[in-house]
Design a protein around this motif. Structure first.
Motif, PDB file in Angstrom:
ATOM      1  N   ARG A  35      57.040 113.802  11.792  1.00  0.00           N
ATOM      2  CA  ARG A  35      55.714 114.419  11.781  1.00  0.00           C
ATOM      3  C   ARG A  35      55.734 115.887  12.206  1.00  0.00           C
ATOM      4  NH1 ARG A  35      51.804 109.496  14.054  1.00  0.00           N
ATOM      5  NH2 ARG A  35      52.445 107.966  12.470  1.00  0.00           N
ATOM      6  N   ARG A  36      56.785 116.554  11.824  1.00  0.00           N
ATOM      7  CA  ARG A  36      56.868 118.007  11.993  1.00  0.00           C
ATOM      8  C   ARG A  36      57.963 118.526  11.078  1.00  0.00           C
ATOM      9  NH1 ARG A  36      60.917 119.986  15.492  1.00  0.00           N
ATOM     10  NH2 ARG A  36      62.015 118.439  16.757  1.00  0.00           N
ATOM     11  N   ASP A  37      57.986 119.812  10.844  1.00  0.00           N
ATOM     12  CA  ASP A  37      58.972 120.395   9.938  1.00  0.00           C
ATOM     13  C   ASP A  37      60.370 120.264  10.536  1.00  0.00           C
ATOM     14  OD1 ASP A  37      59.750 121.836   7.596  1.00  0.00           O
ATOM     15  OD2 ASP A  37      60.013 123.612   8.852  1.00  0.00           O
ATOM     16  N   MET A  38      61.274 119.648   9.783  1.00  0.00           N
ATOM     17  CA  MET A  38      62.632 119.414  10.266  1.00  0.00           C
ATOM     18  C   MET A  38      63.645 120.038   9.307  1.00  0.00           C
ATOM     19  SD  MET A  38      62.410 117.638  13.108  1.00  0.00           S
ATOM     20  CE  MET A  38      64.086 117.020  13.276  1.00  0.00           C
ATOM     21  N   LYS A  39      64.691 120.614   9.880  1.00  0.00           N
ATOM     22  CA  LYS A  39      65.791 121.175   9.104  1.00  0.00           C
ATOM     23  C   LYS A  39      67.095 120.522   9.540  1.00  0.00           C
ATOM     24  CE  LYS A  39      63.104 124.120   7.015  1.00  0.00           C
ATOM     25  NZ  LYS A  39      62.766 123.924   5.581  1.00  0.00           N
ATOM     26  N   ILE A  40      68.025 120.362   8.602  1.00  0.00           N
ATOM     27  CA  ILE A  40      69.338 119.814   8.930  1.00  0.00           C
ATOM     28  C   ILE A  40      70.416 120.782   8.477  1.00  0.00           C
ATOM     29  CG2 ILE A  40      68.545 117.419   8.784  1.00  0.00           C
ATOM     30  CD1 ILE A  40      69.924 117.218   6.067  1.00  0.00           C
ATOM     31  N   ASP A  60      68.016 119.221  15.325  1.00  0.00           N
ATOM     32  CA  ASP A  60      67.574 119.374  16.712  1.00  0.00           C
ATOM     33  C   ASP A  60      66.243 118.661  16.934  1.00  0.00           C
ATOM     34  OD1 ASP A  60      69.762 121.024  17.403  1.00  0.00           O
ATOM     35  OD2 ASP A  60      68.744 122.759  16.532  1.00  0.00           O
ATOM     36  N   VAL A  61      66.109 118.041  18.106  1.00  0.00           N
ATOM     37  CA  VAL A  61      64.846 117.408  18.514  1.00  0.00           C
ATOM     38  C   VAL A  61      64.482 117.922  19.905  1.00  0.00           C
ATOM     39  CG1 VAL A  61      65.106 115.328  17.119  1.00  0.00           C
ATOM     40  CG2 VAL A  61      66.139 115.413  19.390  1.00  0.00           C
ATOM     41  N   ASP A  62      63.205 117.830  20.228  1.00  0.00           N
ATOM     42  CA  ASP A  62      62.726 118.335  21.516  1.00  0.00           C
ATOM     43  C   ASP A  62      63.067 117.398  22.675  1.00  0.00           C
ATOM     44  OD1 ASP A  62      61.598 120.571  20.283  1.00  0.00           O
ATOM     45  OD2 ASP A  62      59.754 119.477  19.832  1.00  0.00           O
ATOM     46  N   SER A  63      63.204 116.115  22.371  1.00  0.00           N
ATOM     47  CA  SER A  63      63.531 115.135  23.407  1.00  0.00           C
ATOM     48  C   SER A  63      64.412 114.054  22.790  1.00  0.00           C
ATOM     49  CB  SER A  63      62.257 114.509  23.994  1.00  0.00           C
ATOM     50  OG  SER A  63      61.496 113.891  22.973  1.00  0.00           O
ATOM     51  N   PRO A  64      65.190 113.330  23.600  1.00  0.00           N
ATOM     52  CA  PRO A  64      66.090 112.308  23.060  1.00  0.00           C
ATOM     53  C   PRO A  64      65.340 111.265  22.223  1.00  0.00           C
ATOM     54  CG  PRO A  64      66.591 112.753  25.358  1.00  0.00           C
ATOM     55  CD  PRO A  64      65.307 113.478  25.058  1.00  0.00           C
ATOM     56  N   LEU A  65      65.984 110.813  21.153  1.00  0.00           N
ATOM     57  CA  LEU A  65      65.391 109.773  20.317  1.00  0.00           C
ATOM     58  C   LEU A  65      65.415 108.442  21.065  1.00  0.00           C
ATOM     59  CD1 LEU A  65      67.137 110.636  16.922  1.00  0.00           C
ATOM     60  CD2 LEU A  65      64.820 111.257  17.636  1.00  0.00           C
ATOM     61  N   THR A  66      64.290 107.754  21.064  1.00  0.00           N
ATOM     62  CA  THR A  66      64.206 106.474  21.791  1.00  0.00           C
ATOM     63  C   THR A  66      64.832 105.330  21.010  1.00  0.00           C
ATOM     64  OG1 THR A  66      61.996 106.087  20.880  1.00  0.00           O
ATOM     65  CG2 THR A  66      62.137 107.181  23.026  1.00  0.00           C
ATOM     66  N   ASP A  67      64.842 105.436  19.659  1.00  0.00           N
ATOM     67  CA  ASP A  67      65.373 104.346  18.841  1.00  0.00           C
ATOM     68  C   ASP A  67      66.023 104.923  17.579  1.00  0.00           C
ATOM     69  OD1 ASP A  67      65.963 102.008  17.536  1.00  0.00           O
ATOM     70  OD2 ASP A  67      63.960 101.130  17.739  1.00  0.00           O
ATOM     71  N   PRO A  68      67.264 105.436  17.684  1.00  0.00           N
ATOM     72  CA  PRO A  68      67.934 106.028  16.517  1.00  0.00           C
ATOM     73  C   PRO A  68      68.088 105.041  15.361  1.00  0.00           C
ATOM     74  CG  PRO A  68      69.074 106.627  18.544  1.00  0.00           C
ATOM     75  CD  PRO A  68      68.071 105.584  18.914  1.00  0.00           C
ATOM     76  N   ALA A  69      68.321 103.764  15.671  1.00  0.00           N
ATOM     77  CA  ALA A  69      68.505 102.774  14.606  1.00  0.00           C
ATOM     78  C   ALA A  69      67.230 102.625  13.778  1.00  0.00           C
ATOM     79  CB  ALA A  69      68.919 101.436  15.204  1.00  0.00           C
ATOM     80  N   ARG A  70      66.108 102.700  14.440  1.00  0.00           N
ATOM     81  CA  ARG A  70      64.837 102.609  13.721  1.00  0.00           C
ATOM     82  C   ARG A  70      64.632 103.831  12.840  1.00  0.00           C
ATOM     83  NH1 ARG A  70      58.727 102.107  16.384  1.00  0.00           N
ATOM     84  NH2 ARG A  70      57.621 101.965  14.390  1.00  0.00           N
TER      85      ARG A  70
END
Length: 239
Positions: A35-40, A60-70
């Motif tokens: 739900r925001r502009d993302m670049k890889i 890059d993300v602002d905070s750690p992902l809570t559920d990477p598998a999801r």
């Protein structure tokens, strides 16, 4: 992010105006889910039609992902059948998918018999191709530093120096071959140009010594034509 893709539907990896690319599809999917502009940033750039068994990209993300598998499941539901997101995992903030890679390996697949199953993802080799001579020529690549003769012209590459640590045709089953090449970096179109020139040796149109002369000339026009991209795979990236 570790992923794989079939290259045929895409205009290469890198985002390009007005074209559907692997990077643009993943960025759109990631932006939707996050739900925001993302670049890889990818470990490299594959050309139009080239496949990847293993591509690595970072974002890059602002905070750690809570559920990477999801996140993996959600992305796979959006990116389509020709891209597979396999794993997403946290790394140190300064890690870079491209610049931190220590080696990359490409495979080029060839088959010696006609098959309705192999043709979309491998190259049909002509009868009588001398893979022994091709391997004699390929061995010269291990002693080569300057790959200008196999580099696409007019690119933004600052140097054409590469260190190749493996370059060899290997048997796959009864009627298949794969050219395996590993290097610290690759130039645009380099593998397809190398394979195309080796095929000239295998056809008897160029000797092993002439192959060495092509390298020494540092002239793309001296080398063979580029091979079709559908049989080429980015196979592995190491860090």
């Amino acid at each position: 992010m570790r992923l794989a893709y079939r290259g045929a539907p895409f205009h290469g990896w890198q985002c390009q105006p007005g074209e559907v690319t692997v990077q643009s599809v993943i960025e759109a999917a990631l932006s939707t889910v996050m739900r925001r502009d993302m670049k890889i940033v990818g470990a490299g750039r594959t050309d139009t039609g080239v496949n990847a068994r293993m591509m690595v990209a970072h974002f890059d993300v602002d905070s750690p992902l809570t559920d990477p598998a999801r996140l993996v499941r959600n992305l796979n539901a959006i990116v389509g059948k020709d891209i597979a997101i396999e794993e997403i995992y946290e790394v140190e903030p300064d890690k870079h998918a491209r610049f931190d890679a220590t080696s990359r390996t490409y495979h080029y697949y060839a088959v010696t018999s006609k098959s309705p199953f192999f043709y979309p993802l491998s190259w049909k080799a002509p009868e009588g191709l001398d893979f022994g001579k091709m391997n004699e020529a390929a061995a010269i690549l291990l002693e080569t530093a300057d790959f200008t003769s196999f580099a696409k012209l007019h690119t933004d590459a600052k140097t054409n120096i590469c260190r190749v640590t493996k370059a060899r045709w290997e048997r796959v089953g009864d009627d298949g071959w794969v050219f395996v090449i590993t290097a610290d970096r690759f130039l645009r179109n380099m593998v397809r140009a190398v394979v195309g020139t080796l095929v000239e040796v295998g056809r008897g149109k160029m000797s092993v010594s002439q192959f060495a002369e092509v390298i020494a000339k540092r002239d793309r026009c001296a080398a063979g034509t580029s091979m079709p991209g559908h049989a080429l795979y980015l196979w592995e990236v190491t860090y």
